[in-house]
Design a protein around this motif. Structure first.
Motif, PDB file in Angstrom:
ATOM      1  N   THR A  93      -6.478  16.454  -4.153  1.00 36.31           N
ATOM      2  CA  THR A  93      -5.079  16.917  -4.309  1.00 36.31           C
ATOM      3  C   THR A  93      -4.290  16.269  -3.056  1.00 36.31           C
ATOM      4  OG1 THR A  93      -5.495  18.988  -2.661  1.00 36.31           O
ATOM      5  CG2 THR A  93      -5.704  19.308  -5.132  1.00 36.31           C
ATOM      6  N   ALA A  94      -4.937  15.457  -2.426  1.00 32.26           N
ATOM      7  CA  ALA A  94      -4.236  14.872  -1.194  1.00 32.26           C
ATOM      8  C   ALA A  94      -5.127  13.425  -1.019  1.00 32.26           C
ATOM      9  CB  ALA A  94      -4.048  15.770   0.011  1.00 32.26           C
ATOM     10  N   VAL A  95      -4.331  12.367  -0.653  1.00 29.57           N
ATOM     11  CA  VAL A  95      -5.049  11.130  -0.462  1.00 29.57           C
ATOM     12  C   VAL A  95      -4.265  10.495   0.806  1.00 29.57           C
ATOM     13  CG1 VAL A  95      -6.148  10.744  -2.375  1.00 29.57           C
ATOM     14  CG2 VAL A  95      -3.687   9.922  -2.160  1.00 29.57           C
ATOM     15  N   SER A  96      -4.792   9.737   1.643  1.00 32.51           N
ATOM     16  CA  SER A  96      -4.117   9.003   2.921  1.00 32.51           C
ATOM     17  C   SER A  96      -4.751   7.587   2.864  1.00 32.51           C
ATOM     18  CB  SER A  96      -4.272   9.709   3.933  1.00 32.51           C
ATOM     19  OG  SER A  96      -5.598   9.899   4.530  1.00 32.51           O
ATOM     20  N   ILE A  97      -3.928   6.886   3.354  1.00 37.77           N
ATOM     21  CA  ILE A  97      -4.205   5.570   3.570  1.00 37.77           C
ATOM     22  C   ILE A  97      -3.859   5.324   5.276  1.00 37.77           C
ATOM     23  CG2 ILE A  97      -3.786   3.181   3.358  1.00 37.77           C
ATOM     24  CD1 ILE A  97      -3.488   3.620   0.687  1.00 37.77           C
ATOM     25  N   SER A  98      -4.790   4.868   6.077  1.00 36.94           N
ATOM     26  CA  SER A  98      -4.614   4.519   7.464  1.00 36.94           C
ATOM     27  C   SER A  98      -4.823   3.220   7.762  1.00 36.94           C
ATOM     28  CB  SER A  98      -5.300   5.344   8.461  1.00 36.94           C
ATOM     29  OG  SER A  98      -5.208   5.007   9.829  1.00 36.94           O
ATOM     30  N   LEU A  99      -4.043   2.420   8.190  1.00 37.24           N
ATOM     31  CA  LEU A  99      -4.168   0.987   8.410  1.00 37.24           C
ATOM     32  C   LEU A  99      -4.211   0.553   9.967  1.00 37.24           C
ATOM     33  CD1 LEU A  99      -4.604  -1.426   6.199  1.00 37.24           C
ATOM     34  CD2 LEU A  99      -2.200  -2.107   6.613  1.00 37.24           C
ATOM     35  N   THR A 100      -5.090  -0.092  10.360  1.00 40.26           N
ATOM     36  CA  THR A 100      -5.142  -0.315  11.914  1.00 40.26           C
ATOM     37  C   THR A 100      -5.381  -1.530  12.107  1.00 40.26           C
ATOM     38  OG1 THR A 100      -6.482   1.881  12.276  1.00 40.26           O
ATOM     39  CG2 THR A 100      -6.471   0.210  14.042  1.00 40.26           C
ATOM     40  N   TYR A 101      -4.408  -2.414  12.817  1.00 40.07           N
ATOM     41  CA  TYR A 101      -4.284  -3.719  13.223  1.00 40.07           C
ATOM     42  C   TYR A 101      -4.897  -3.863  14.494  1.00 40.07           C
ATOM     43  CZ  TYR A 101      -1.113  -4.603   9.263  1.00 40.07           C
ATOM     44  OH  TYR A 101      -0.563  -4.830   8.119  1.00 40.07           O
ATOM     45  N   SER A 102      -6.040  -4.602  14.755  1.00 43.35           N
ATOM     46  CA  SER A 102      -6.438  -5.160  16.112  1.00 43.35           C
ATOM     47  C   SER A 102      -6.453  -6.538  16.210  1.00 43.35           C
ATOM     48  CB  SER A 102      -7.982  -4.317  16.151  1.00 43.35           C
ATOM     49  OG  SER A 102      -8.884  -4.949  15.297  1.00 43.35           O
TER      50      SER A 102
ATOM     51  N   LEU B 115       0.868  -0.983  -0.154  1.00 40.74           N
ATOM     52  CA  LEU B 115       0.023  -0.131  -0.027  1.00 40.74           C
ATOM     53  C   LEU B 115       0.930   1.352  -0.008  1.00 40.74           C
ATOM     54  CD1 LEU B 115      -2.562  -1.158   2.442  1.00 40.74           C
ATOM     55  CD2 LEU B 115      -3.038  -0.715   0.096  1.00 40.74           C
ATOM     56  N   ASP B 116       1.763   1.150   0.778  1.00 40.28           N
ATOM     57  CA  ASP B 116       2.785   2.526   0.669  1.00 40.28           C
ATOM     58  C   ASP B 116       3.395   2.527  -0.708  1.00 40.28           C
ATOM     59  OD1 ASP B 116       4.314   0.084   0.841  1.00 40.28           O
ATOM     60  OD2 ASP B 116       5.463   0.701   2.445  1.00 40.28           O
ATOM     61  N   ARG B 117       3.774   1.501  -1.305  1.00 40.50           N
ATOM     62  CA  ARG B 117       4.418   1.689  -2.607  1.00 40.50           C
ATOM     63  C   ARG B 117       3.115   2.383  -3.706  1.00 40.50           C
ATOM     64  NH1 ARG B 117       6.802  -3.630  -5.336  1.00 40.50           N
ATOM     65  NH2 ARG B 117       8.049  -3.522  -3.397  1.00 40.50           N
ATOM     66  N   LEU B 118       1.859   1.834  -3.296  1.00 41.34           N
ATOM     67  CA  LEU B 118       0.789   2.226  -4.217  1.00 41.34           C
ATOM     68  C   LEU B 118       0.769   3.754  -4.216  1.00 41.34           C
ATOM     69  CD1 LEU B 118      -1.777   2.076  -5.930  1.00 41.34           C
ATOM     70  CD2 LEU B 118      -2.967   1.596  -3.868  1.00 41.34           C
ATOM     71  N   LEU B 119       0.816   4.401  -2.862  1.00 40.99           N
ATOM     72  CA  LEU B 119       0.804   5.840  -2.603  1.00 40.99           C
ATOM     73  C   LEU B 119       1.848   6.431  -3.168  1.00 40.99           C
ATOM     74  CD1 LEU B 119      -0.091   5.809   0.922  1.00 40.99           C
ATOM     75  CD2 LEU B 119      -1.553   6.678  -0.943  1.00 40.99           C
ATOM     76  N   GLU B 120       3.132   5.815  -3.091  1.00 39.05           N
ATOM     77  CA  GLU B 120       4.349   6.377  -3.654  1.00 39.05           C
ATOM     78  C   GLU B 120       4.203   6.557  -5.230  1.00 39.05           C
ATOM     79  OE1 GLU B 120       9.154   5.434  -4.372  1.00 39.05           O
ATOM     80  OE2 GLU B 120       7.821   4.238  -2.924  1.00 39.05           O
TER      81      GLU B 120
ATOM     82  N   TYR C 233       0.722   7.877   4.434  1.00 34.07           N
ATOM     83  CA  TYR C 233       0.560   6.452   4.825  1.00 34.07           C
ATOM     84  C   TYR C 233       0.873   6.233   6.425  1.00 34.07           C
ATOM     85  CZ  TYR C 233       0.813   1.427   4.803  1.00 34.07           C
ATOM     86  OH  TYR C 233       0.708  -0.151   4.866  1.00 34.07           O
ATOM     87  N   ASN C 234       0.007   5.714   6.914  1.00 35.80           N
ATOM     88  CA  ASN C 234       0.020   5.534   8.699  1.00 35.80           C
ATOM     89  C   ASN C 234      -0.609   4.004   8.893  1.00 35.80           C
ATOM     90  OD1 ASN C 234       0.234   6.367  11.230  1.00 35.80           O
ATOM     91  ND2 ASN C 234      -1.898   6.723  11.431  1.00 35.80           N
ATOM     92  N   VAL C 235       0.036   3.312   9.812  1.00 34.10           N
ATOM     93  CA  VAL C 235      -0.285   2.184  10.330  1.00 34.10           C
ATOM     94  C   VAL C 235      -0.183   2.389  11.807  1.00 34.10           C
ATOM     95  CG1 VAL C 235       0.775  -0.042  10.807  1.00 34.10           C
ATOM     96  CG2 VAL C 235       1.299   0.984   8.446  1.00 34.10           C
ATOM     97  N   GLN C 236      -1.272   1.961  12.535  1.00 34.02           N
ATOM     98  CA  GLN C 236      -1.613   1.626  13.949  1.00 34.02           C
ATOM     99  C   GLN C 236      -1.639   0.311  14.345  1.00 34.02           C
ATOM    100  OE1 GLN C 236      -4.811   4.156  14.807  1.00 34.02           O
ATOM    101  NE2 GLN C 236      -4.034   6.113  13.685  1.00 34.02           N
ATOM    102  N   GLY C 237      -1.103   0.067  15.409  1.00 34.15           N
ATOM    103  CA  GLY C 237      -1.054  -1.573  15.961  1.00 34.15           C
ATOM    104  C   GLY C 237       0.005  -2.119  15.486  1.00 34.15           C
ATOM    105  N   LEU C 238       0.293  -3.204  16.063  1.00 38.90           N
ATOM    106  CA  LEU C 238       1.356  -4.127  15.770  1.00 38.90           C
ATOM    107  C   LEU C 238       0.826  -5.076  14.367  1.00 38.90           C
ATOM    108  CD1 LEU C 238       4.019  -5.257  16.508  1.00 38.90           C
ATOM    109  CD2 LEU C 238       3.009  -7.112  17.906  1.00 38.90           C
ATOM    110  N   PRO C 239       1.781  -4.902  13.300  1.00 39.62           N
ATOM    111  CA  PRO C 239       1.502  -5.621  12.273  1.00 39.62           C
ATOM    112  C   PRO C 239       1.747  -6.923  12.147  1.00 39.62           C
ATOM    113  CG  PRO C 239       2.512  -3.623  11.458  1.00 39.62           C
ATOM    114  CD  PRO C 239       2.460  -3.747  13.238  1.00 39.62           C
ATOM    115  N   TYR C 240       0.928  -7.877  11.734  1.00 38.13           N
ATOM    116  CA  TYR C 240       0.816  -9.363  11.830  1.00 38.13           C
ATOM    117  C   TYR C 240       0.587  -9.809  10.506  1.00 38.13           C
ATOM    118  CZ  TYR C 240      -3.847  -8.670  12.825  1.00 38.13           C
ATOM    119  OH  TYR C 240      -5.340  -8.010  13.068  1.00 38.13           O
TER     120      TYR C 240
END
Length: 384
Positions: A307-316, A255-260, A272-279
């Motif tokens: 003109t701006a997009v964001s992706i936030s990924l939350t691991y629970s 996903l970060d490459r997609l944004l790049e 690009y933002n990641v919350q929680g511990l990725p698994y």
């Protein structure tokens, strides 16, 4: 035998015994002794070695029949209690044989009783035998269900372990391939670019001596040096790009490459933002997240003029949530309802992909337009 069945068995012995004391004119001392003997036989029958279980069951069968003969029809219930025990014996045909023998012995015990008493005894015993059979089958069904559940849990753990081993093996293969590629690139840097730079150095020294005496020939050599340096720079960029490999976060599916790539191709701002511990995620979940993010970004640029997009990924623990937001045009309430009920093909595809893996998709218009994808995750240790 289960704890509940033991309580029922002893209750069928004690309750009729207490009632018989008040109903029948009997010798209480001997009657109490006989009931205690029956309780002793019943208790020992659950603790005897396997070869002695069948003789103890036959003894209890005969003793309860004698109690019916000696004290009256109310003691048919201790006989039913005995039946609850020997019908659990194996093989199965043995318990059926004991039931038939028990009925025959009971009828012999009541042979001098009125027909109504004999009918009462047979009907009660047969109904109890039928209910006992239903109880037995229900218990067997529960045991089979628990067995299948244990097997399923075992297979789940084995599958999860195999998946982890496969991921480790894949990572090892990938690392080995990267190491081999780095060695190849290092050799290429030494053989190709290194030799080319040596040649450029020699050409530069020749150009330094040639320019004062033959400017035209010197300028030609300088052009060749420029071309050689440009080719070396291109080779260097390609090699560095291959060396500078940074693994993506588990589950992010690039996903970060997609944004790049989106920022580089369109010029919009990305975050690009990641919350929680990725698994680690299953590939199906990674694909759904990636395709939903790509579709949401495309719609934001095409329809929302963002003109701006964001992706936030939350691991629970039980789900992963992806929010794709933008600062483009925000639809009003009517437009938002229409999008949720009958969006375009892209939005419908997002809904279908998400539902296929058991997730949910939601649209949010406050404070900015946002597409929220929630997917359930199943990890090792959730089945107990």
């Amino acid at each position: 035998m289960t704890r509940e069945l033991k309580i029922l068995r002893y209750g069928l012995i004690l309750a009729p015994a207490v009632i018989s004391i008040y109903i029948y004119d009997i010798d209480y001392d001997y009657f109490t002794l006989h009931i205690l003997l029956l309780l002793l036989i019943a208790a020992l029958g659950l603790r005897l070695p396997k070869p002695l279980i069948l003789p103890a069951a036959v003894l209890e069968l005969l003793f309860t029949s004698w109690l019916c003969y000696r004290y009256g029809a109310l003691l048919i219930f201790p006989a039913i209690a005995a039946m609850l025990h020997y019908t659990r014996l194996k093989p199965r045909f043995l318990s059926v044989l004991l039931v038939l023998v028990h009925i025959a012995v009971l009828n012999a015990a009541f042979i001098h009783s009125p027909p109504q008493v004999i009918a009462y005894m047979n009907v009660t015993f047969l109904l109890a035998a039928a209910l006992n059979e239903l109880l037995y089958r229900t218990g067997r069904g529960r045991e089979d269900t628990l067995f299948l559940y244990d097997e399923l849990r075992k297979k789940h753990f084995e599958l999860e372990e195999a998946r982890n081993r496969l991921q480790q093996f894949t990572s090892q293969v990938e690392n080995a391939a990267q190491a081999e590629e780095r060695v190849r690139i290092a050799r290429q840097l030494h053989d190709d670019i290194g030799h080319r730079l040596i040649r450029v150095k020699m050409m530069a020294e020749a150009a330094v001596h040639t320019l004062p005496v033959a400017p035209d020939a010197g300028m030609i050599m300088m052009g060749q040096i420029r071309d050689q340096l440009a080719a070396s720079m291109d080779d260097m960029r390609a090699a560095v790009k291959k060396i500078n490999y940074t693994p993506q976060l588990e589950g992010a599916y690039a996903l970060d490459r997609l944004l790049e790539e989106t920022g580089r191709d369109t010029g919009v701002q990305t975050m690009y933002n990641v919350q929680g511990l990725p698994y680690p995620l299953y590939p199906s979940l990674q694909i759904v997240l990636y395709k939903n993010a790509r579709e949401a970004i495309t719609n934001a640029l095409r329809h929302g003029k963002a003109t701006a997009v964001s992706i936030s990924l939350t691991y629970s623990h039980h789900e992963i949530c992806m929010e794709v937001g933008n600062n483009g045009n925000v639809p009003d309430g009517v437009q938002l309802n229409r999008l949720q009920s009958s969006g375009g093909m892209g939005l419908q595809g997002m809904y279908e992909r998400t539902r296929l893996v058991g997730g949910s998709l939601a649209l949010q218009a406050d404070p900015g337009f946002c597409v929220i994808t929630r997917l359930p995750v199943y990890r090792q240790g959730e089945i107990h």
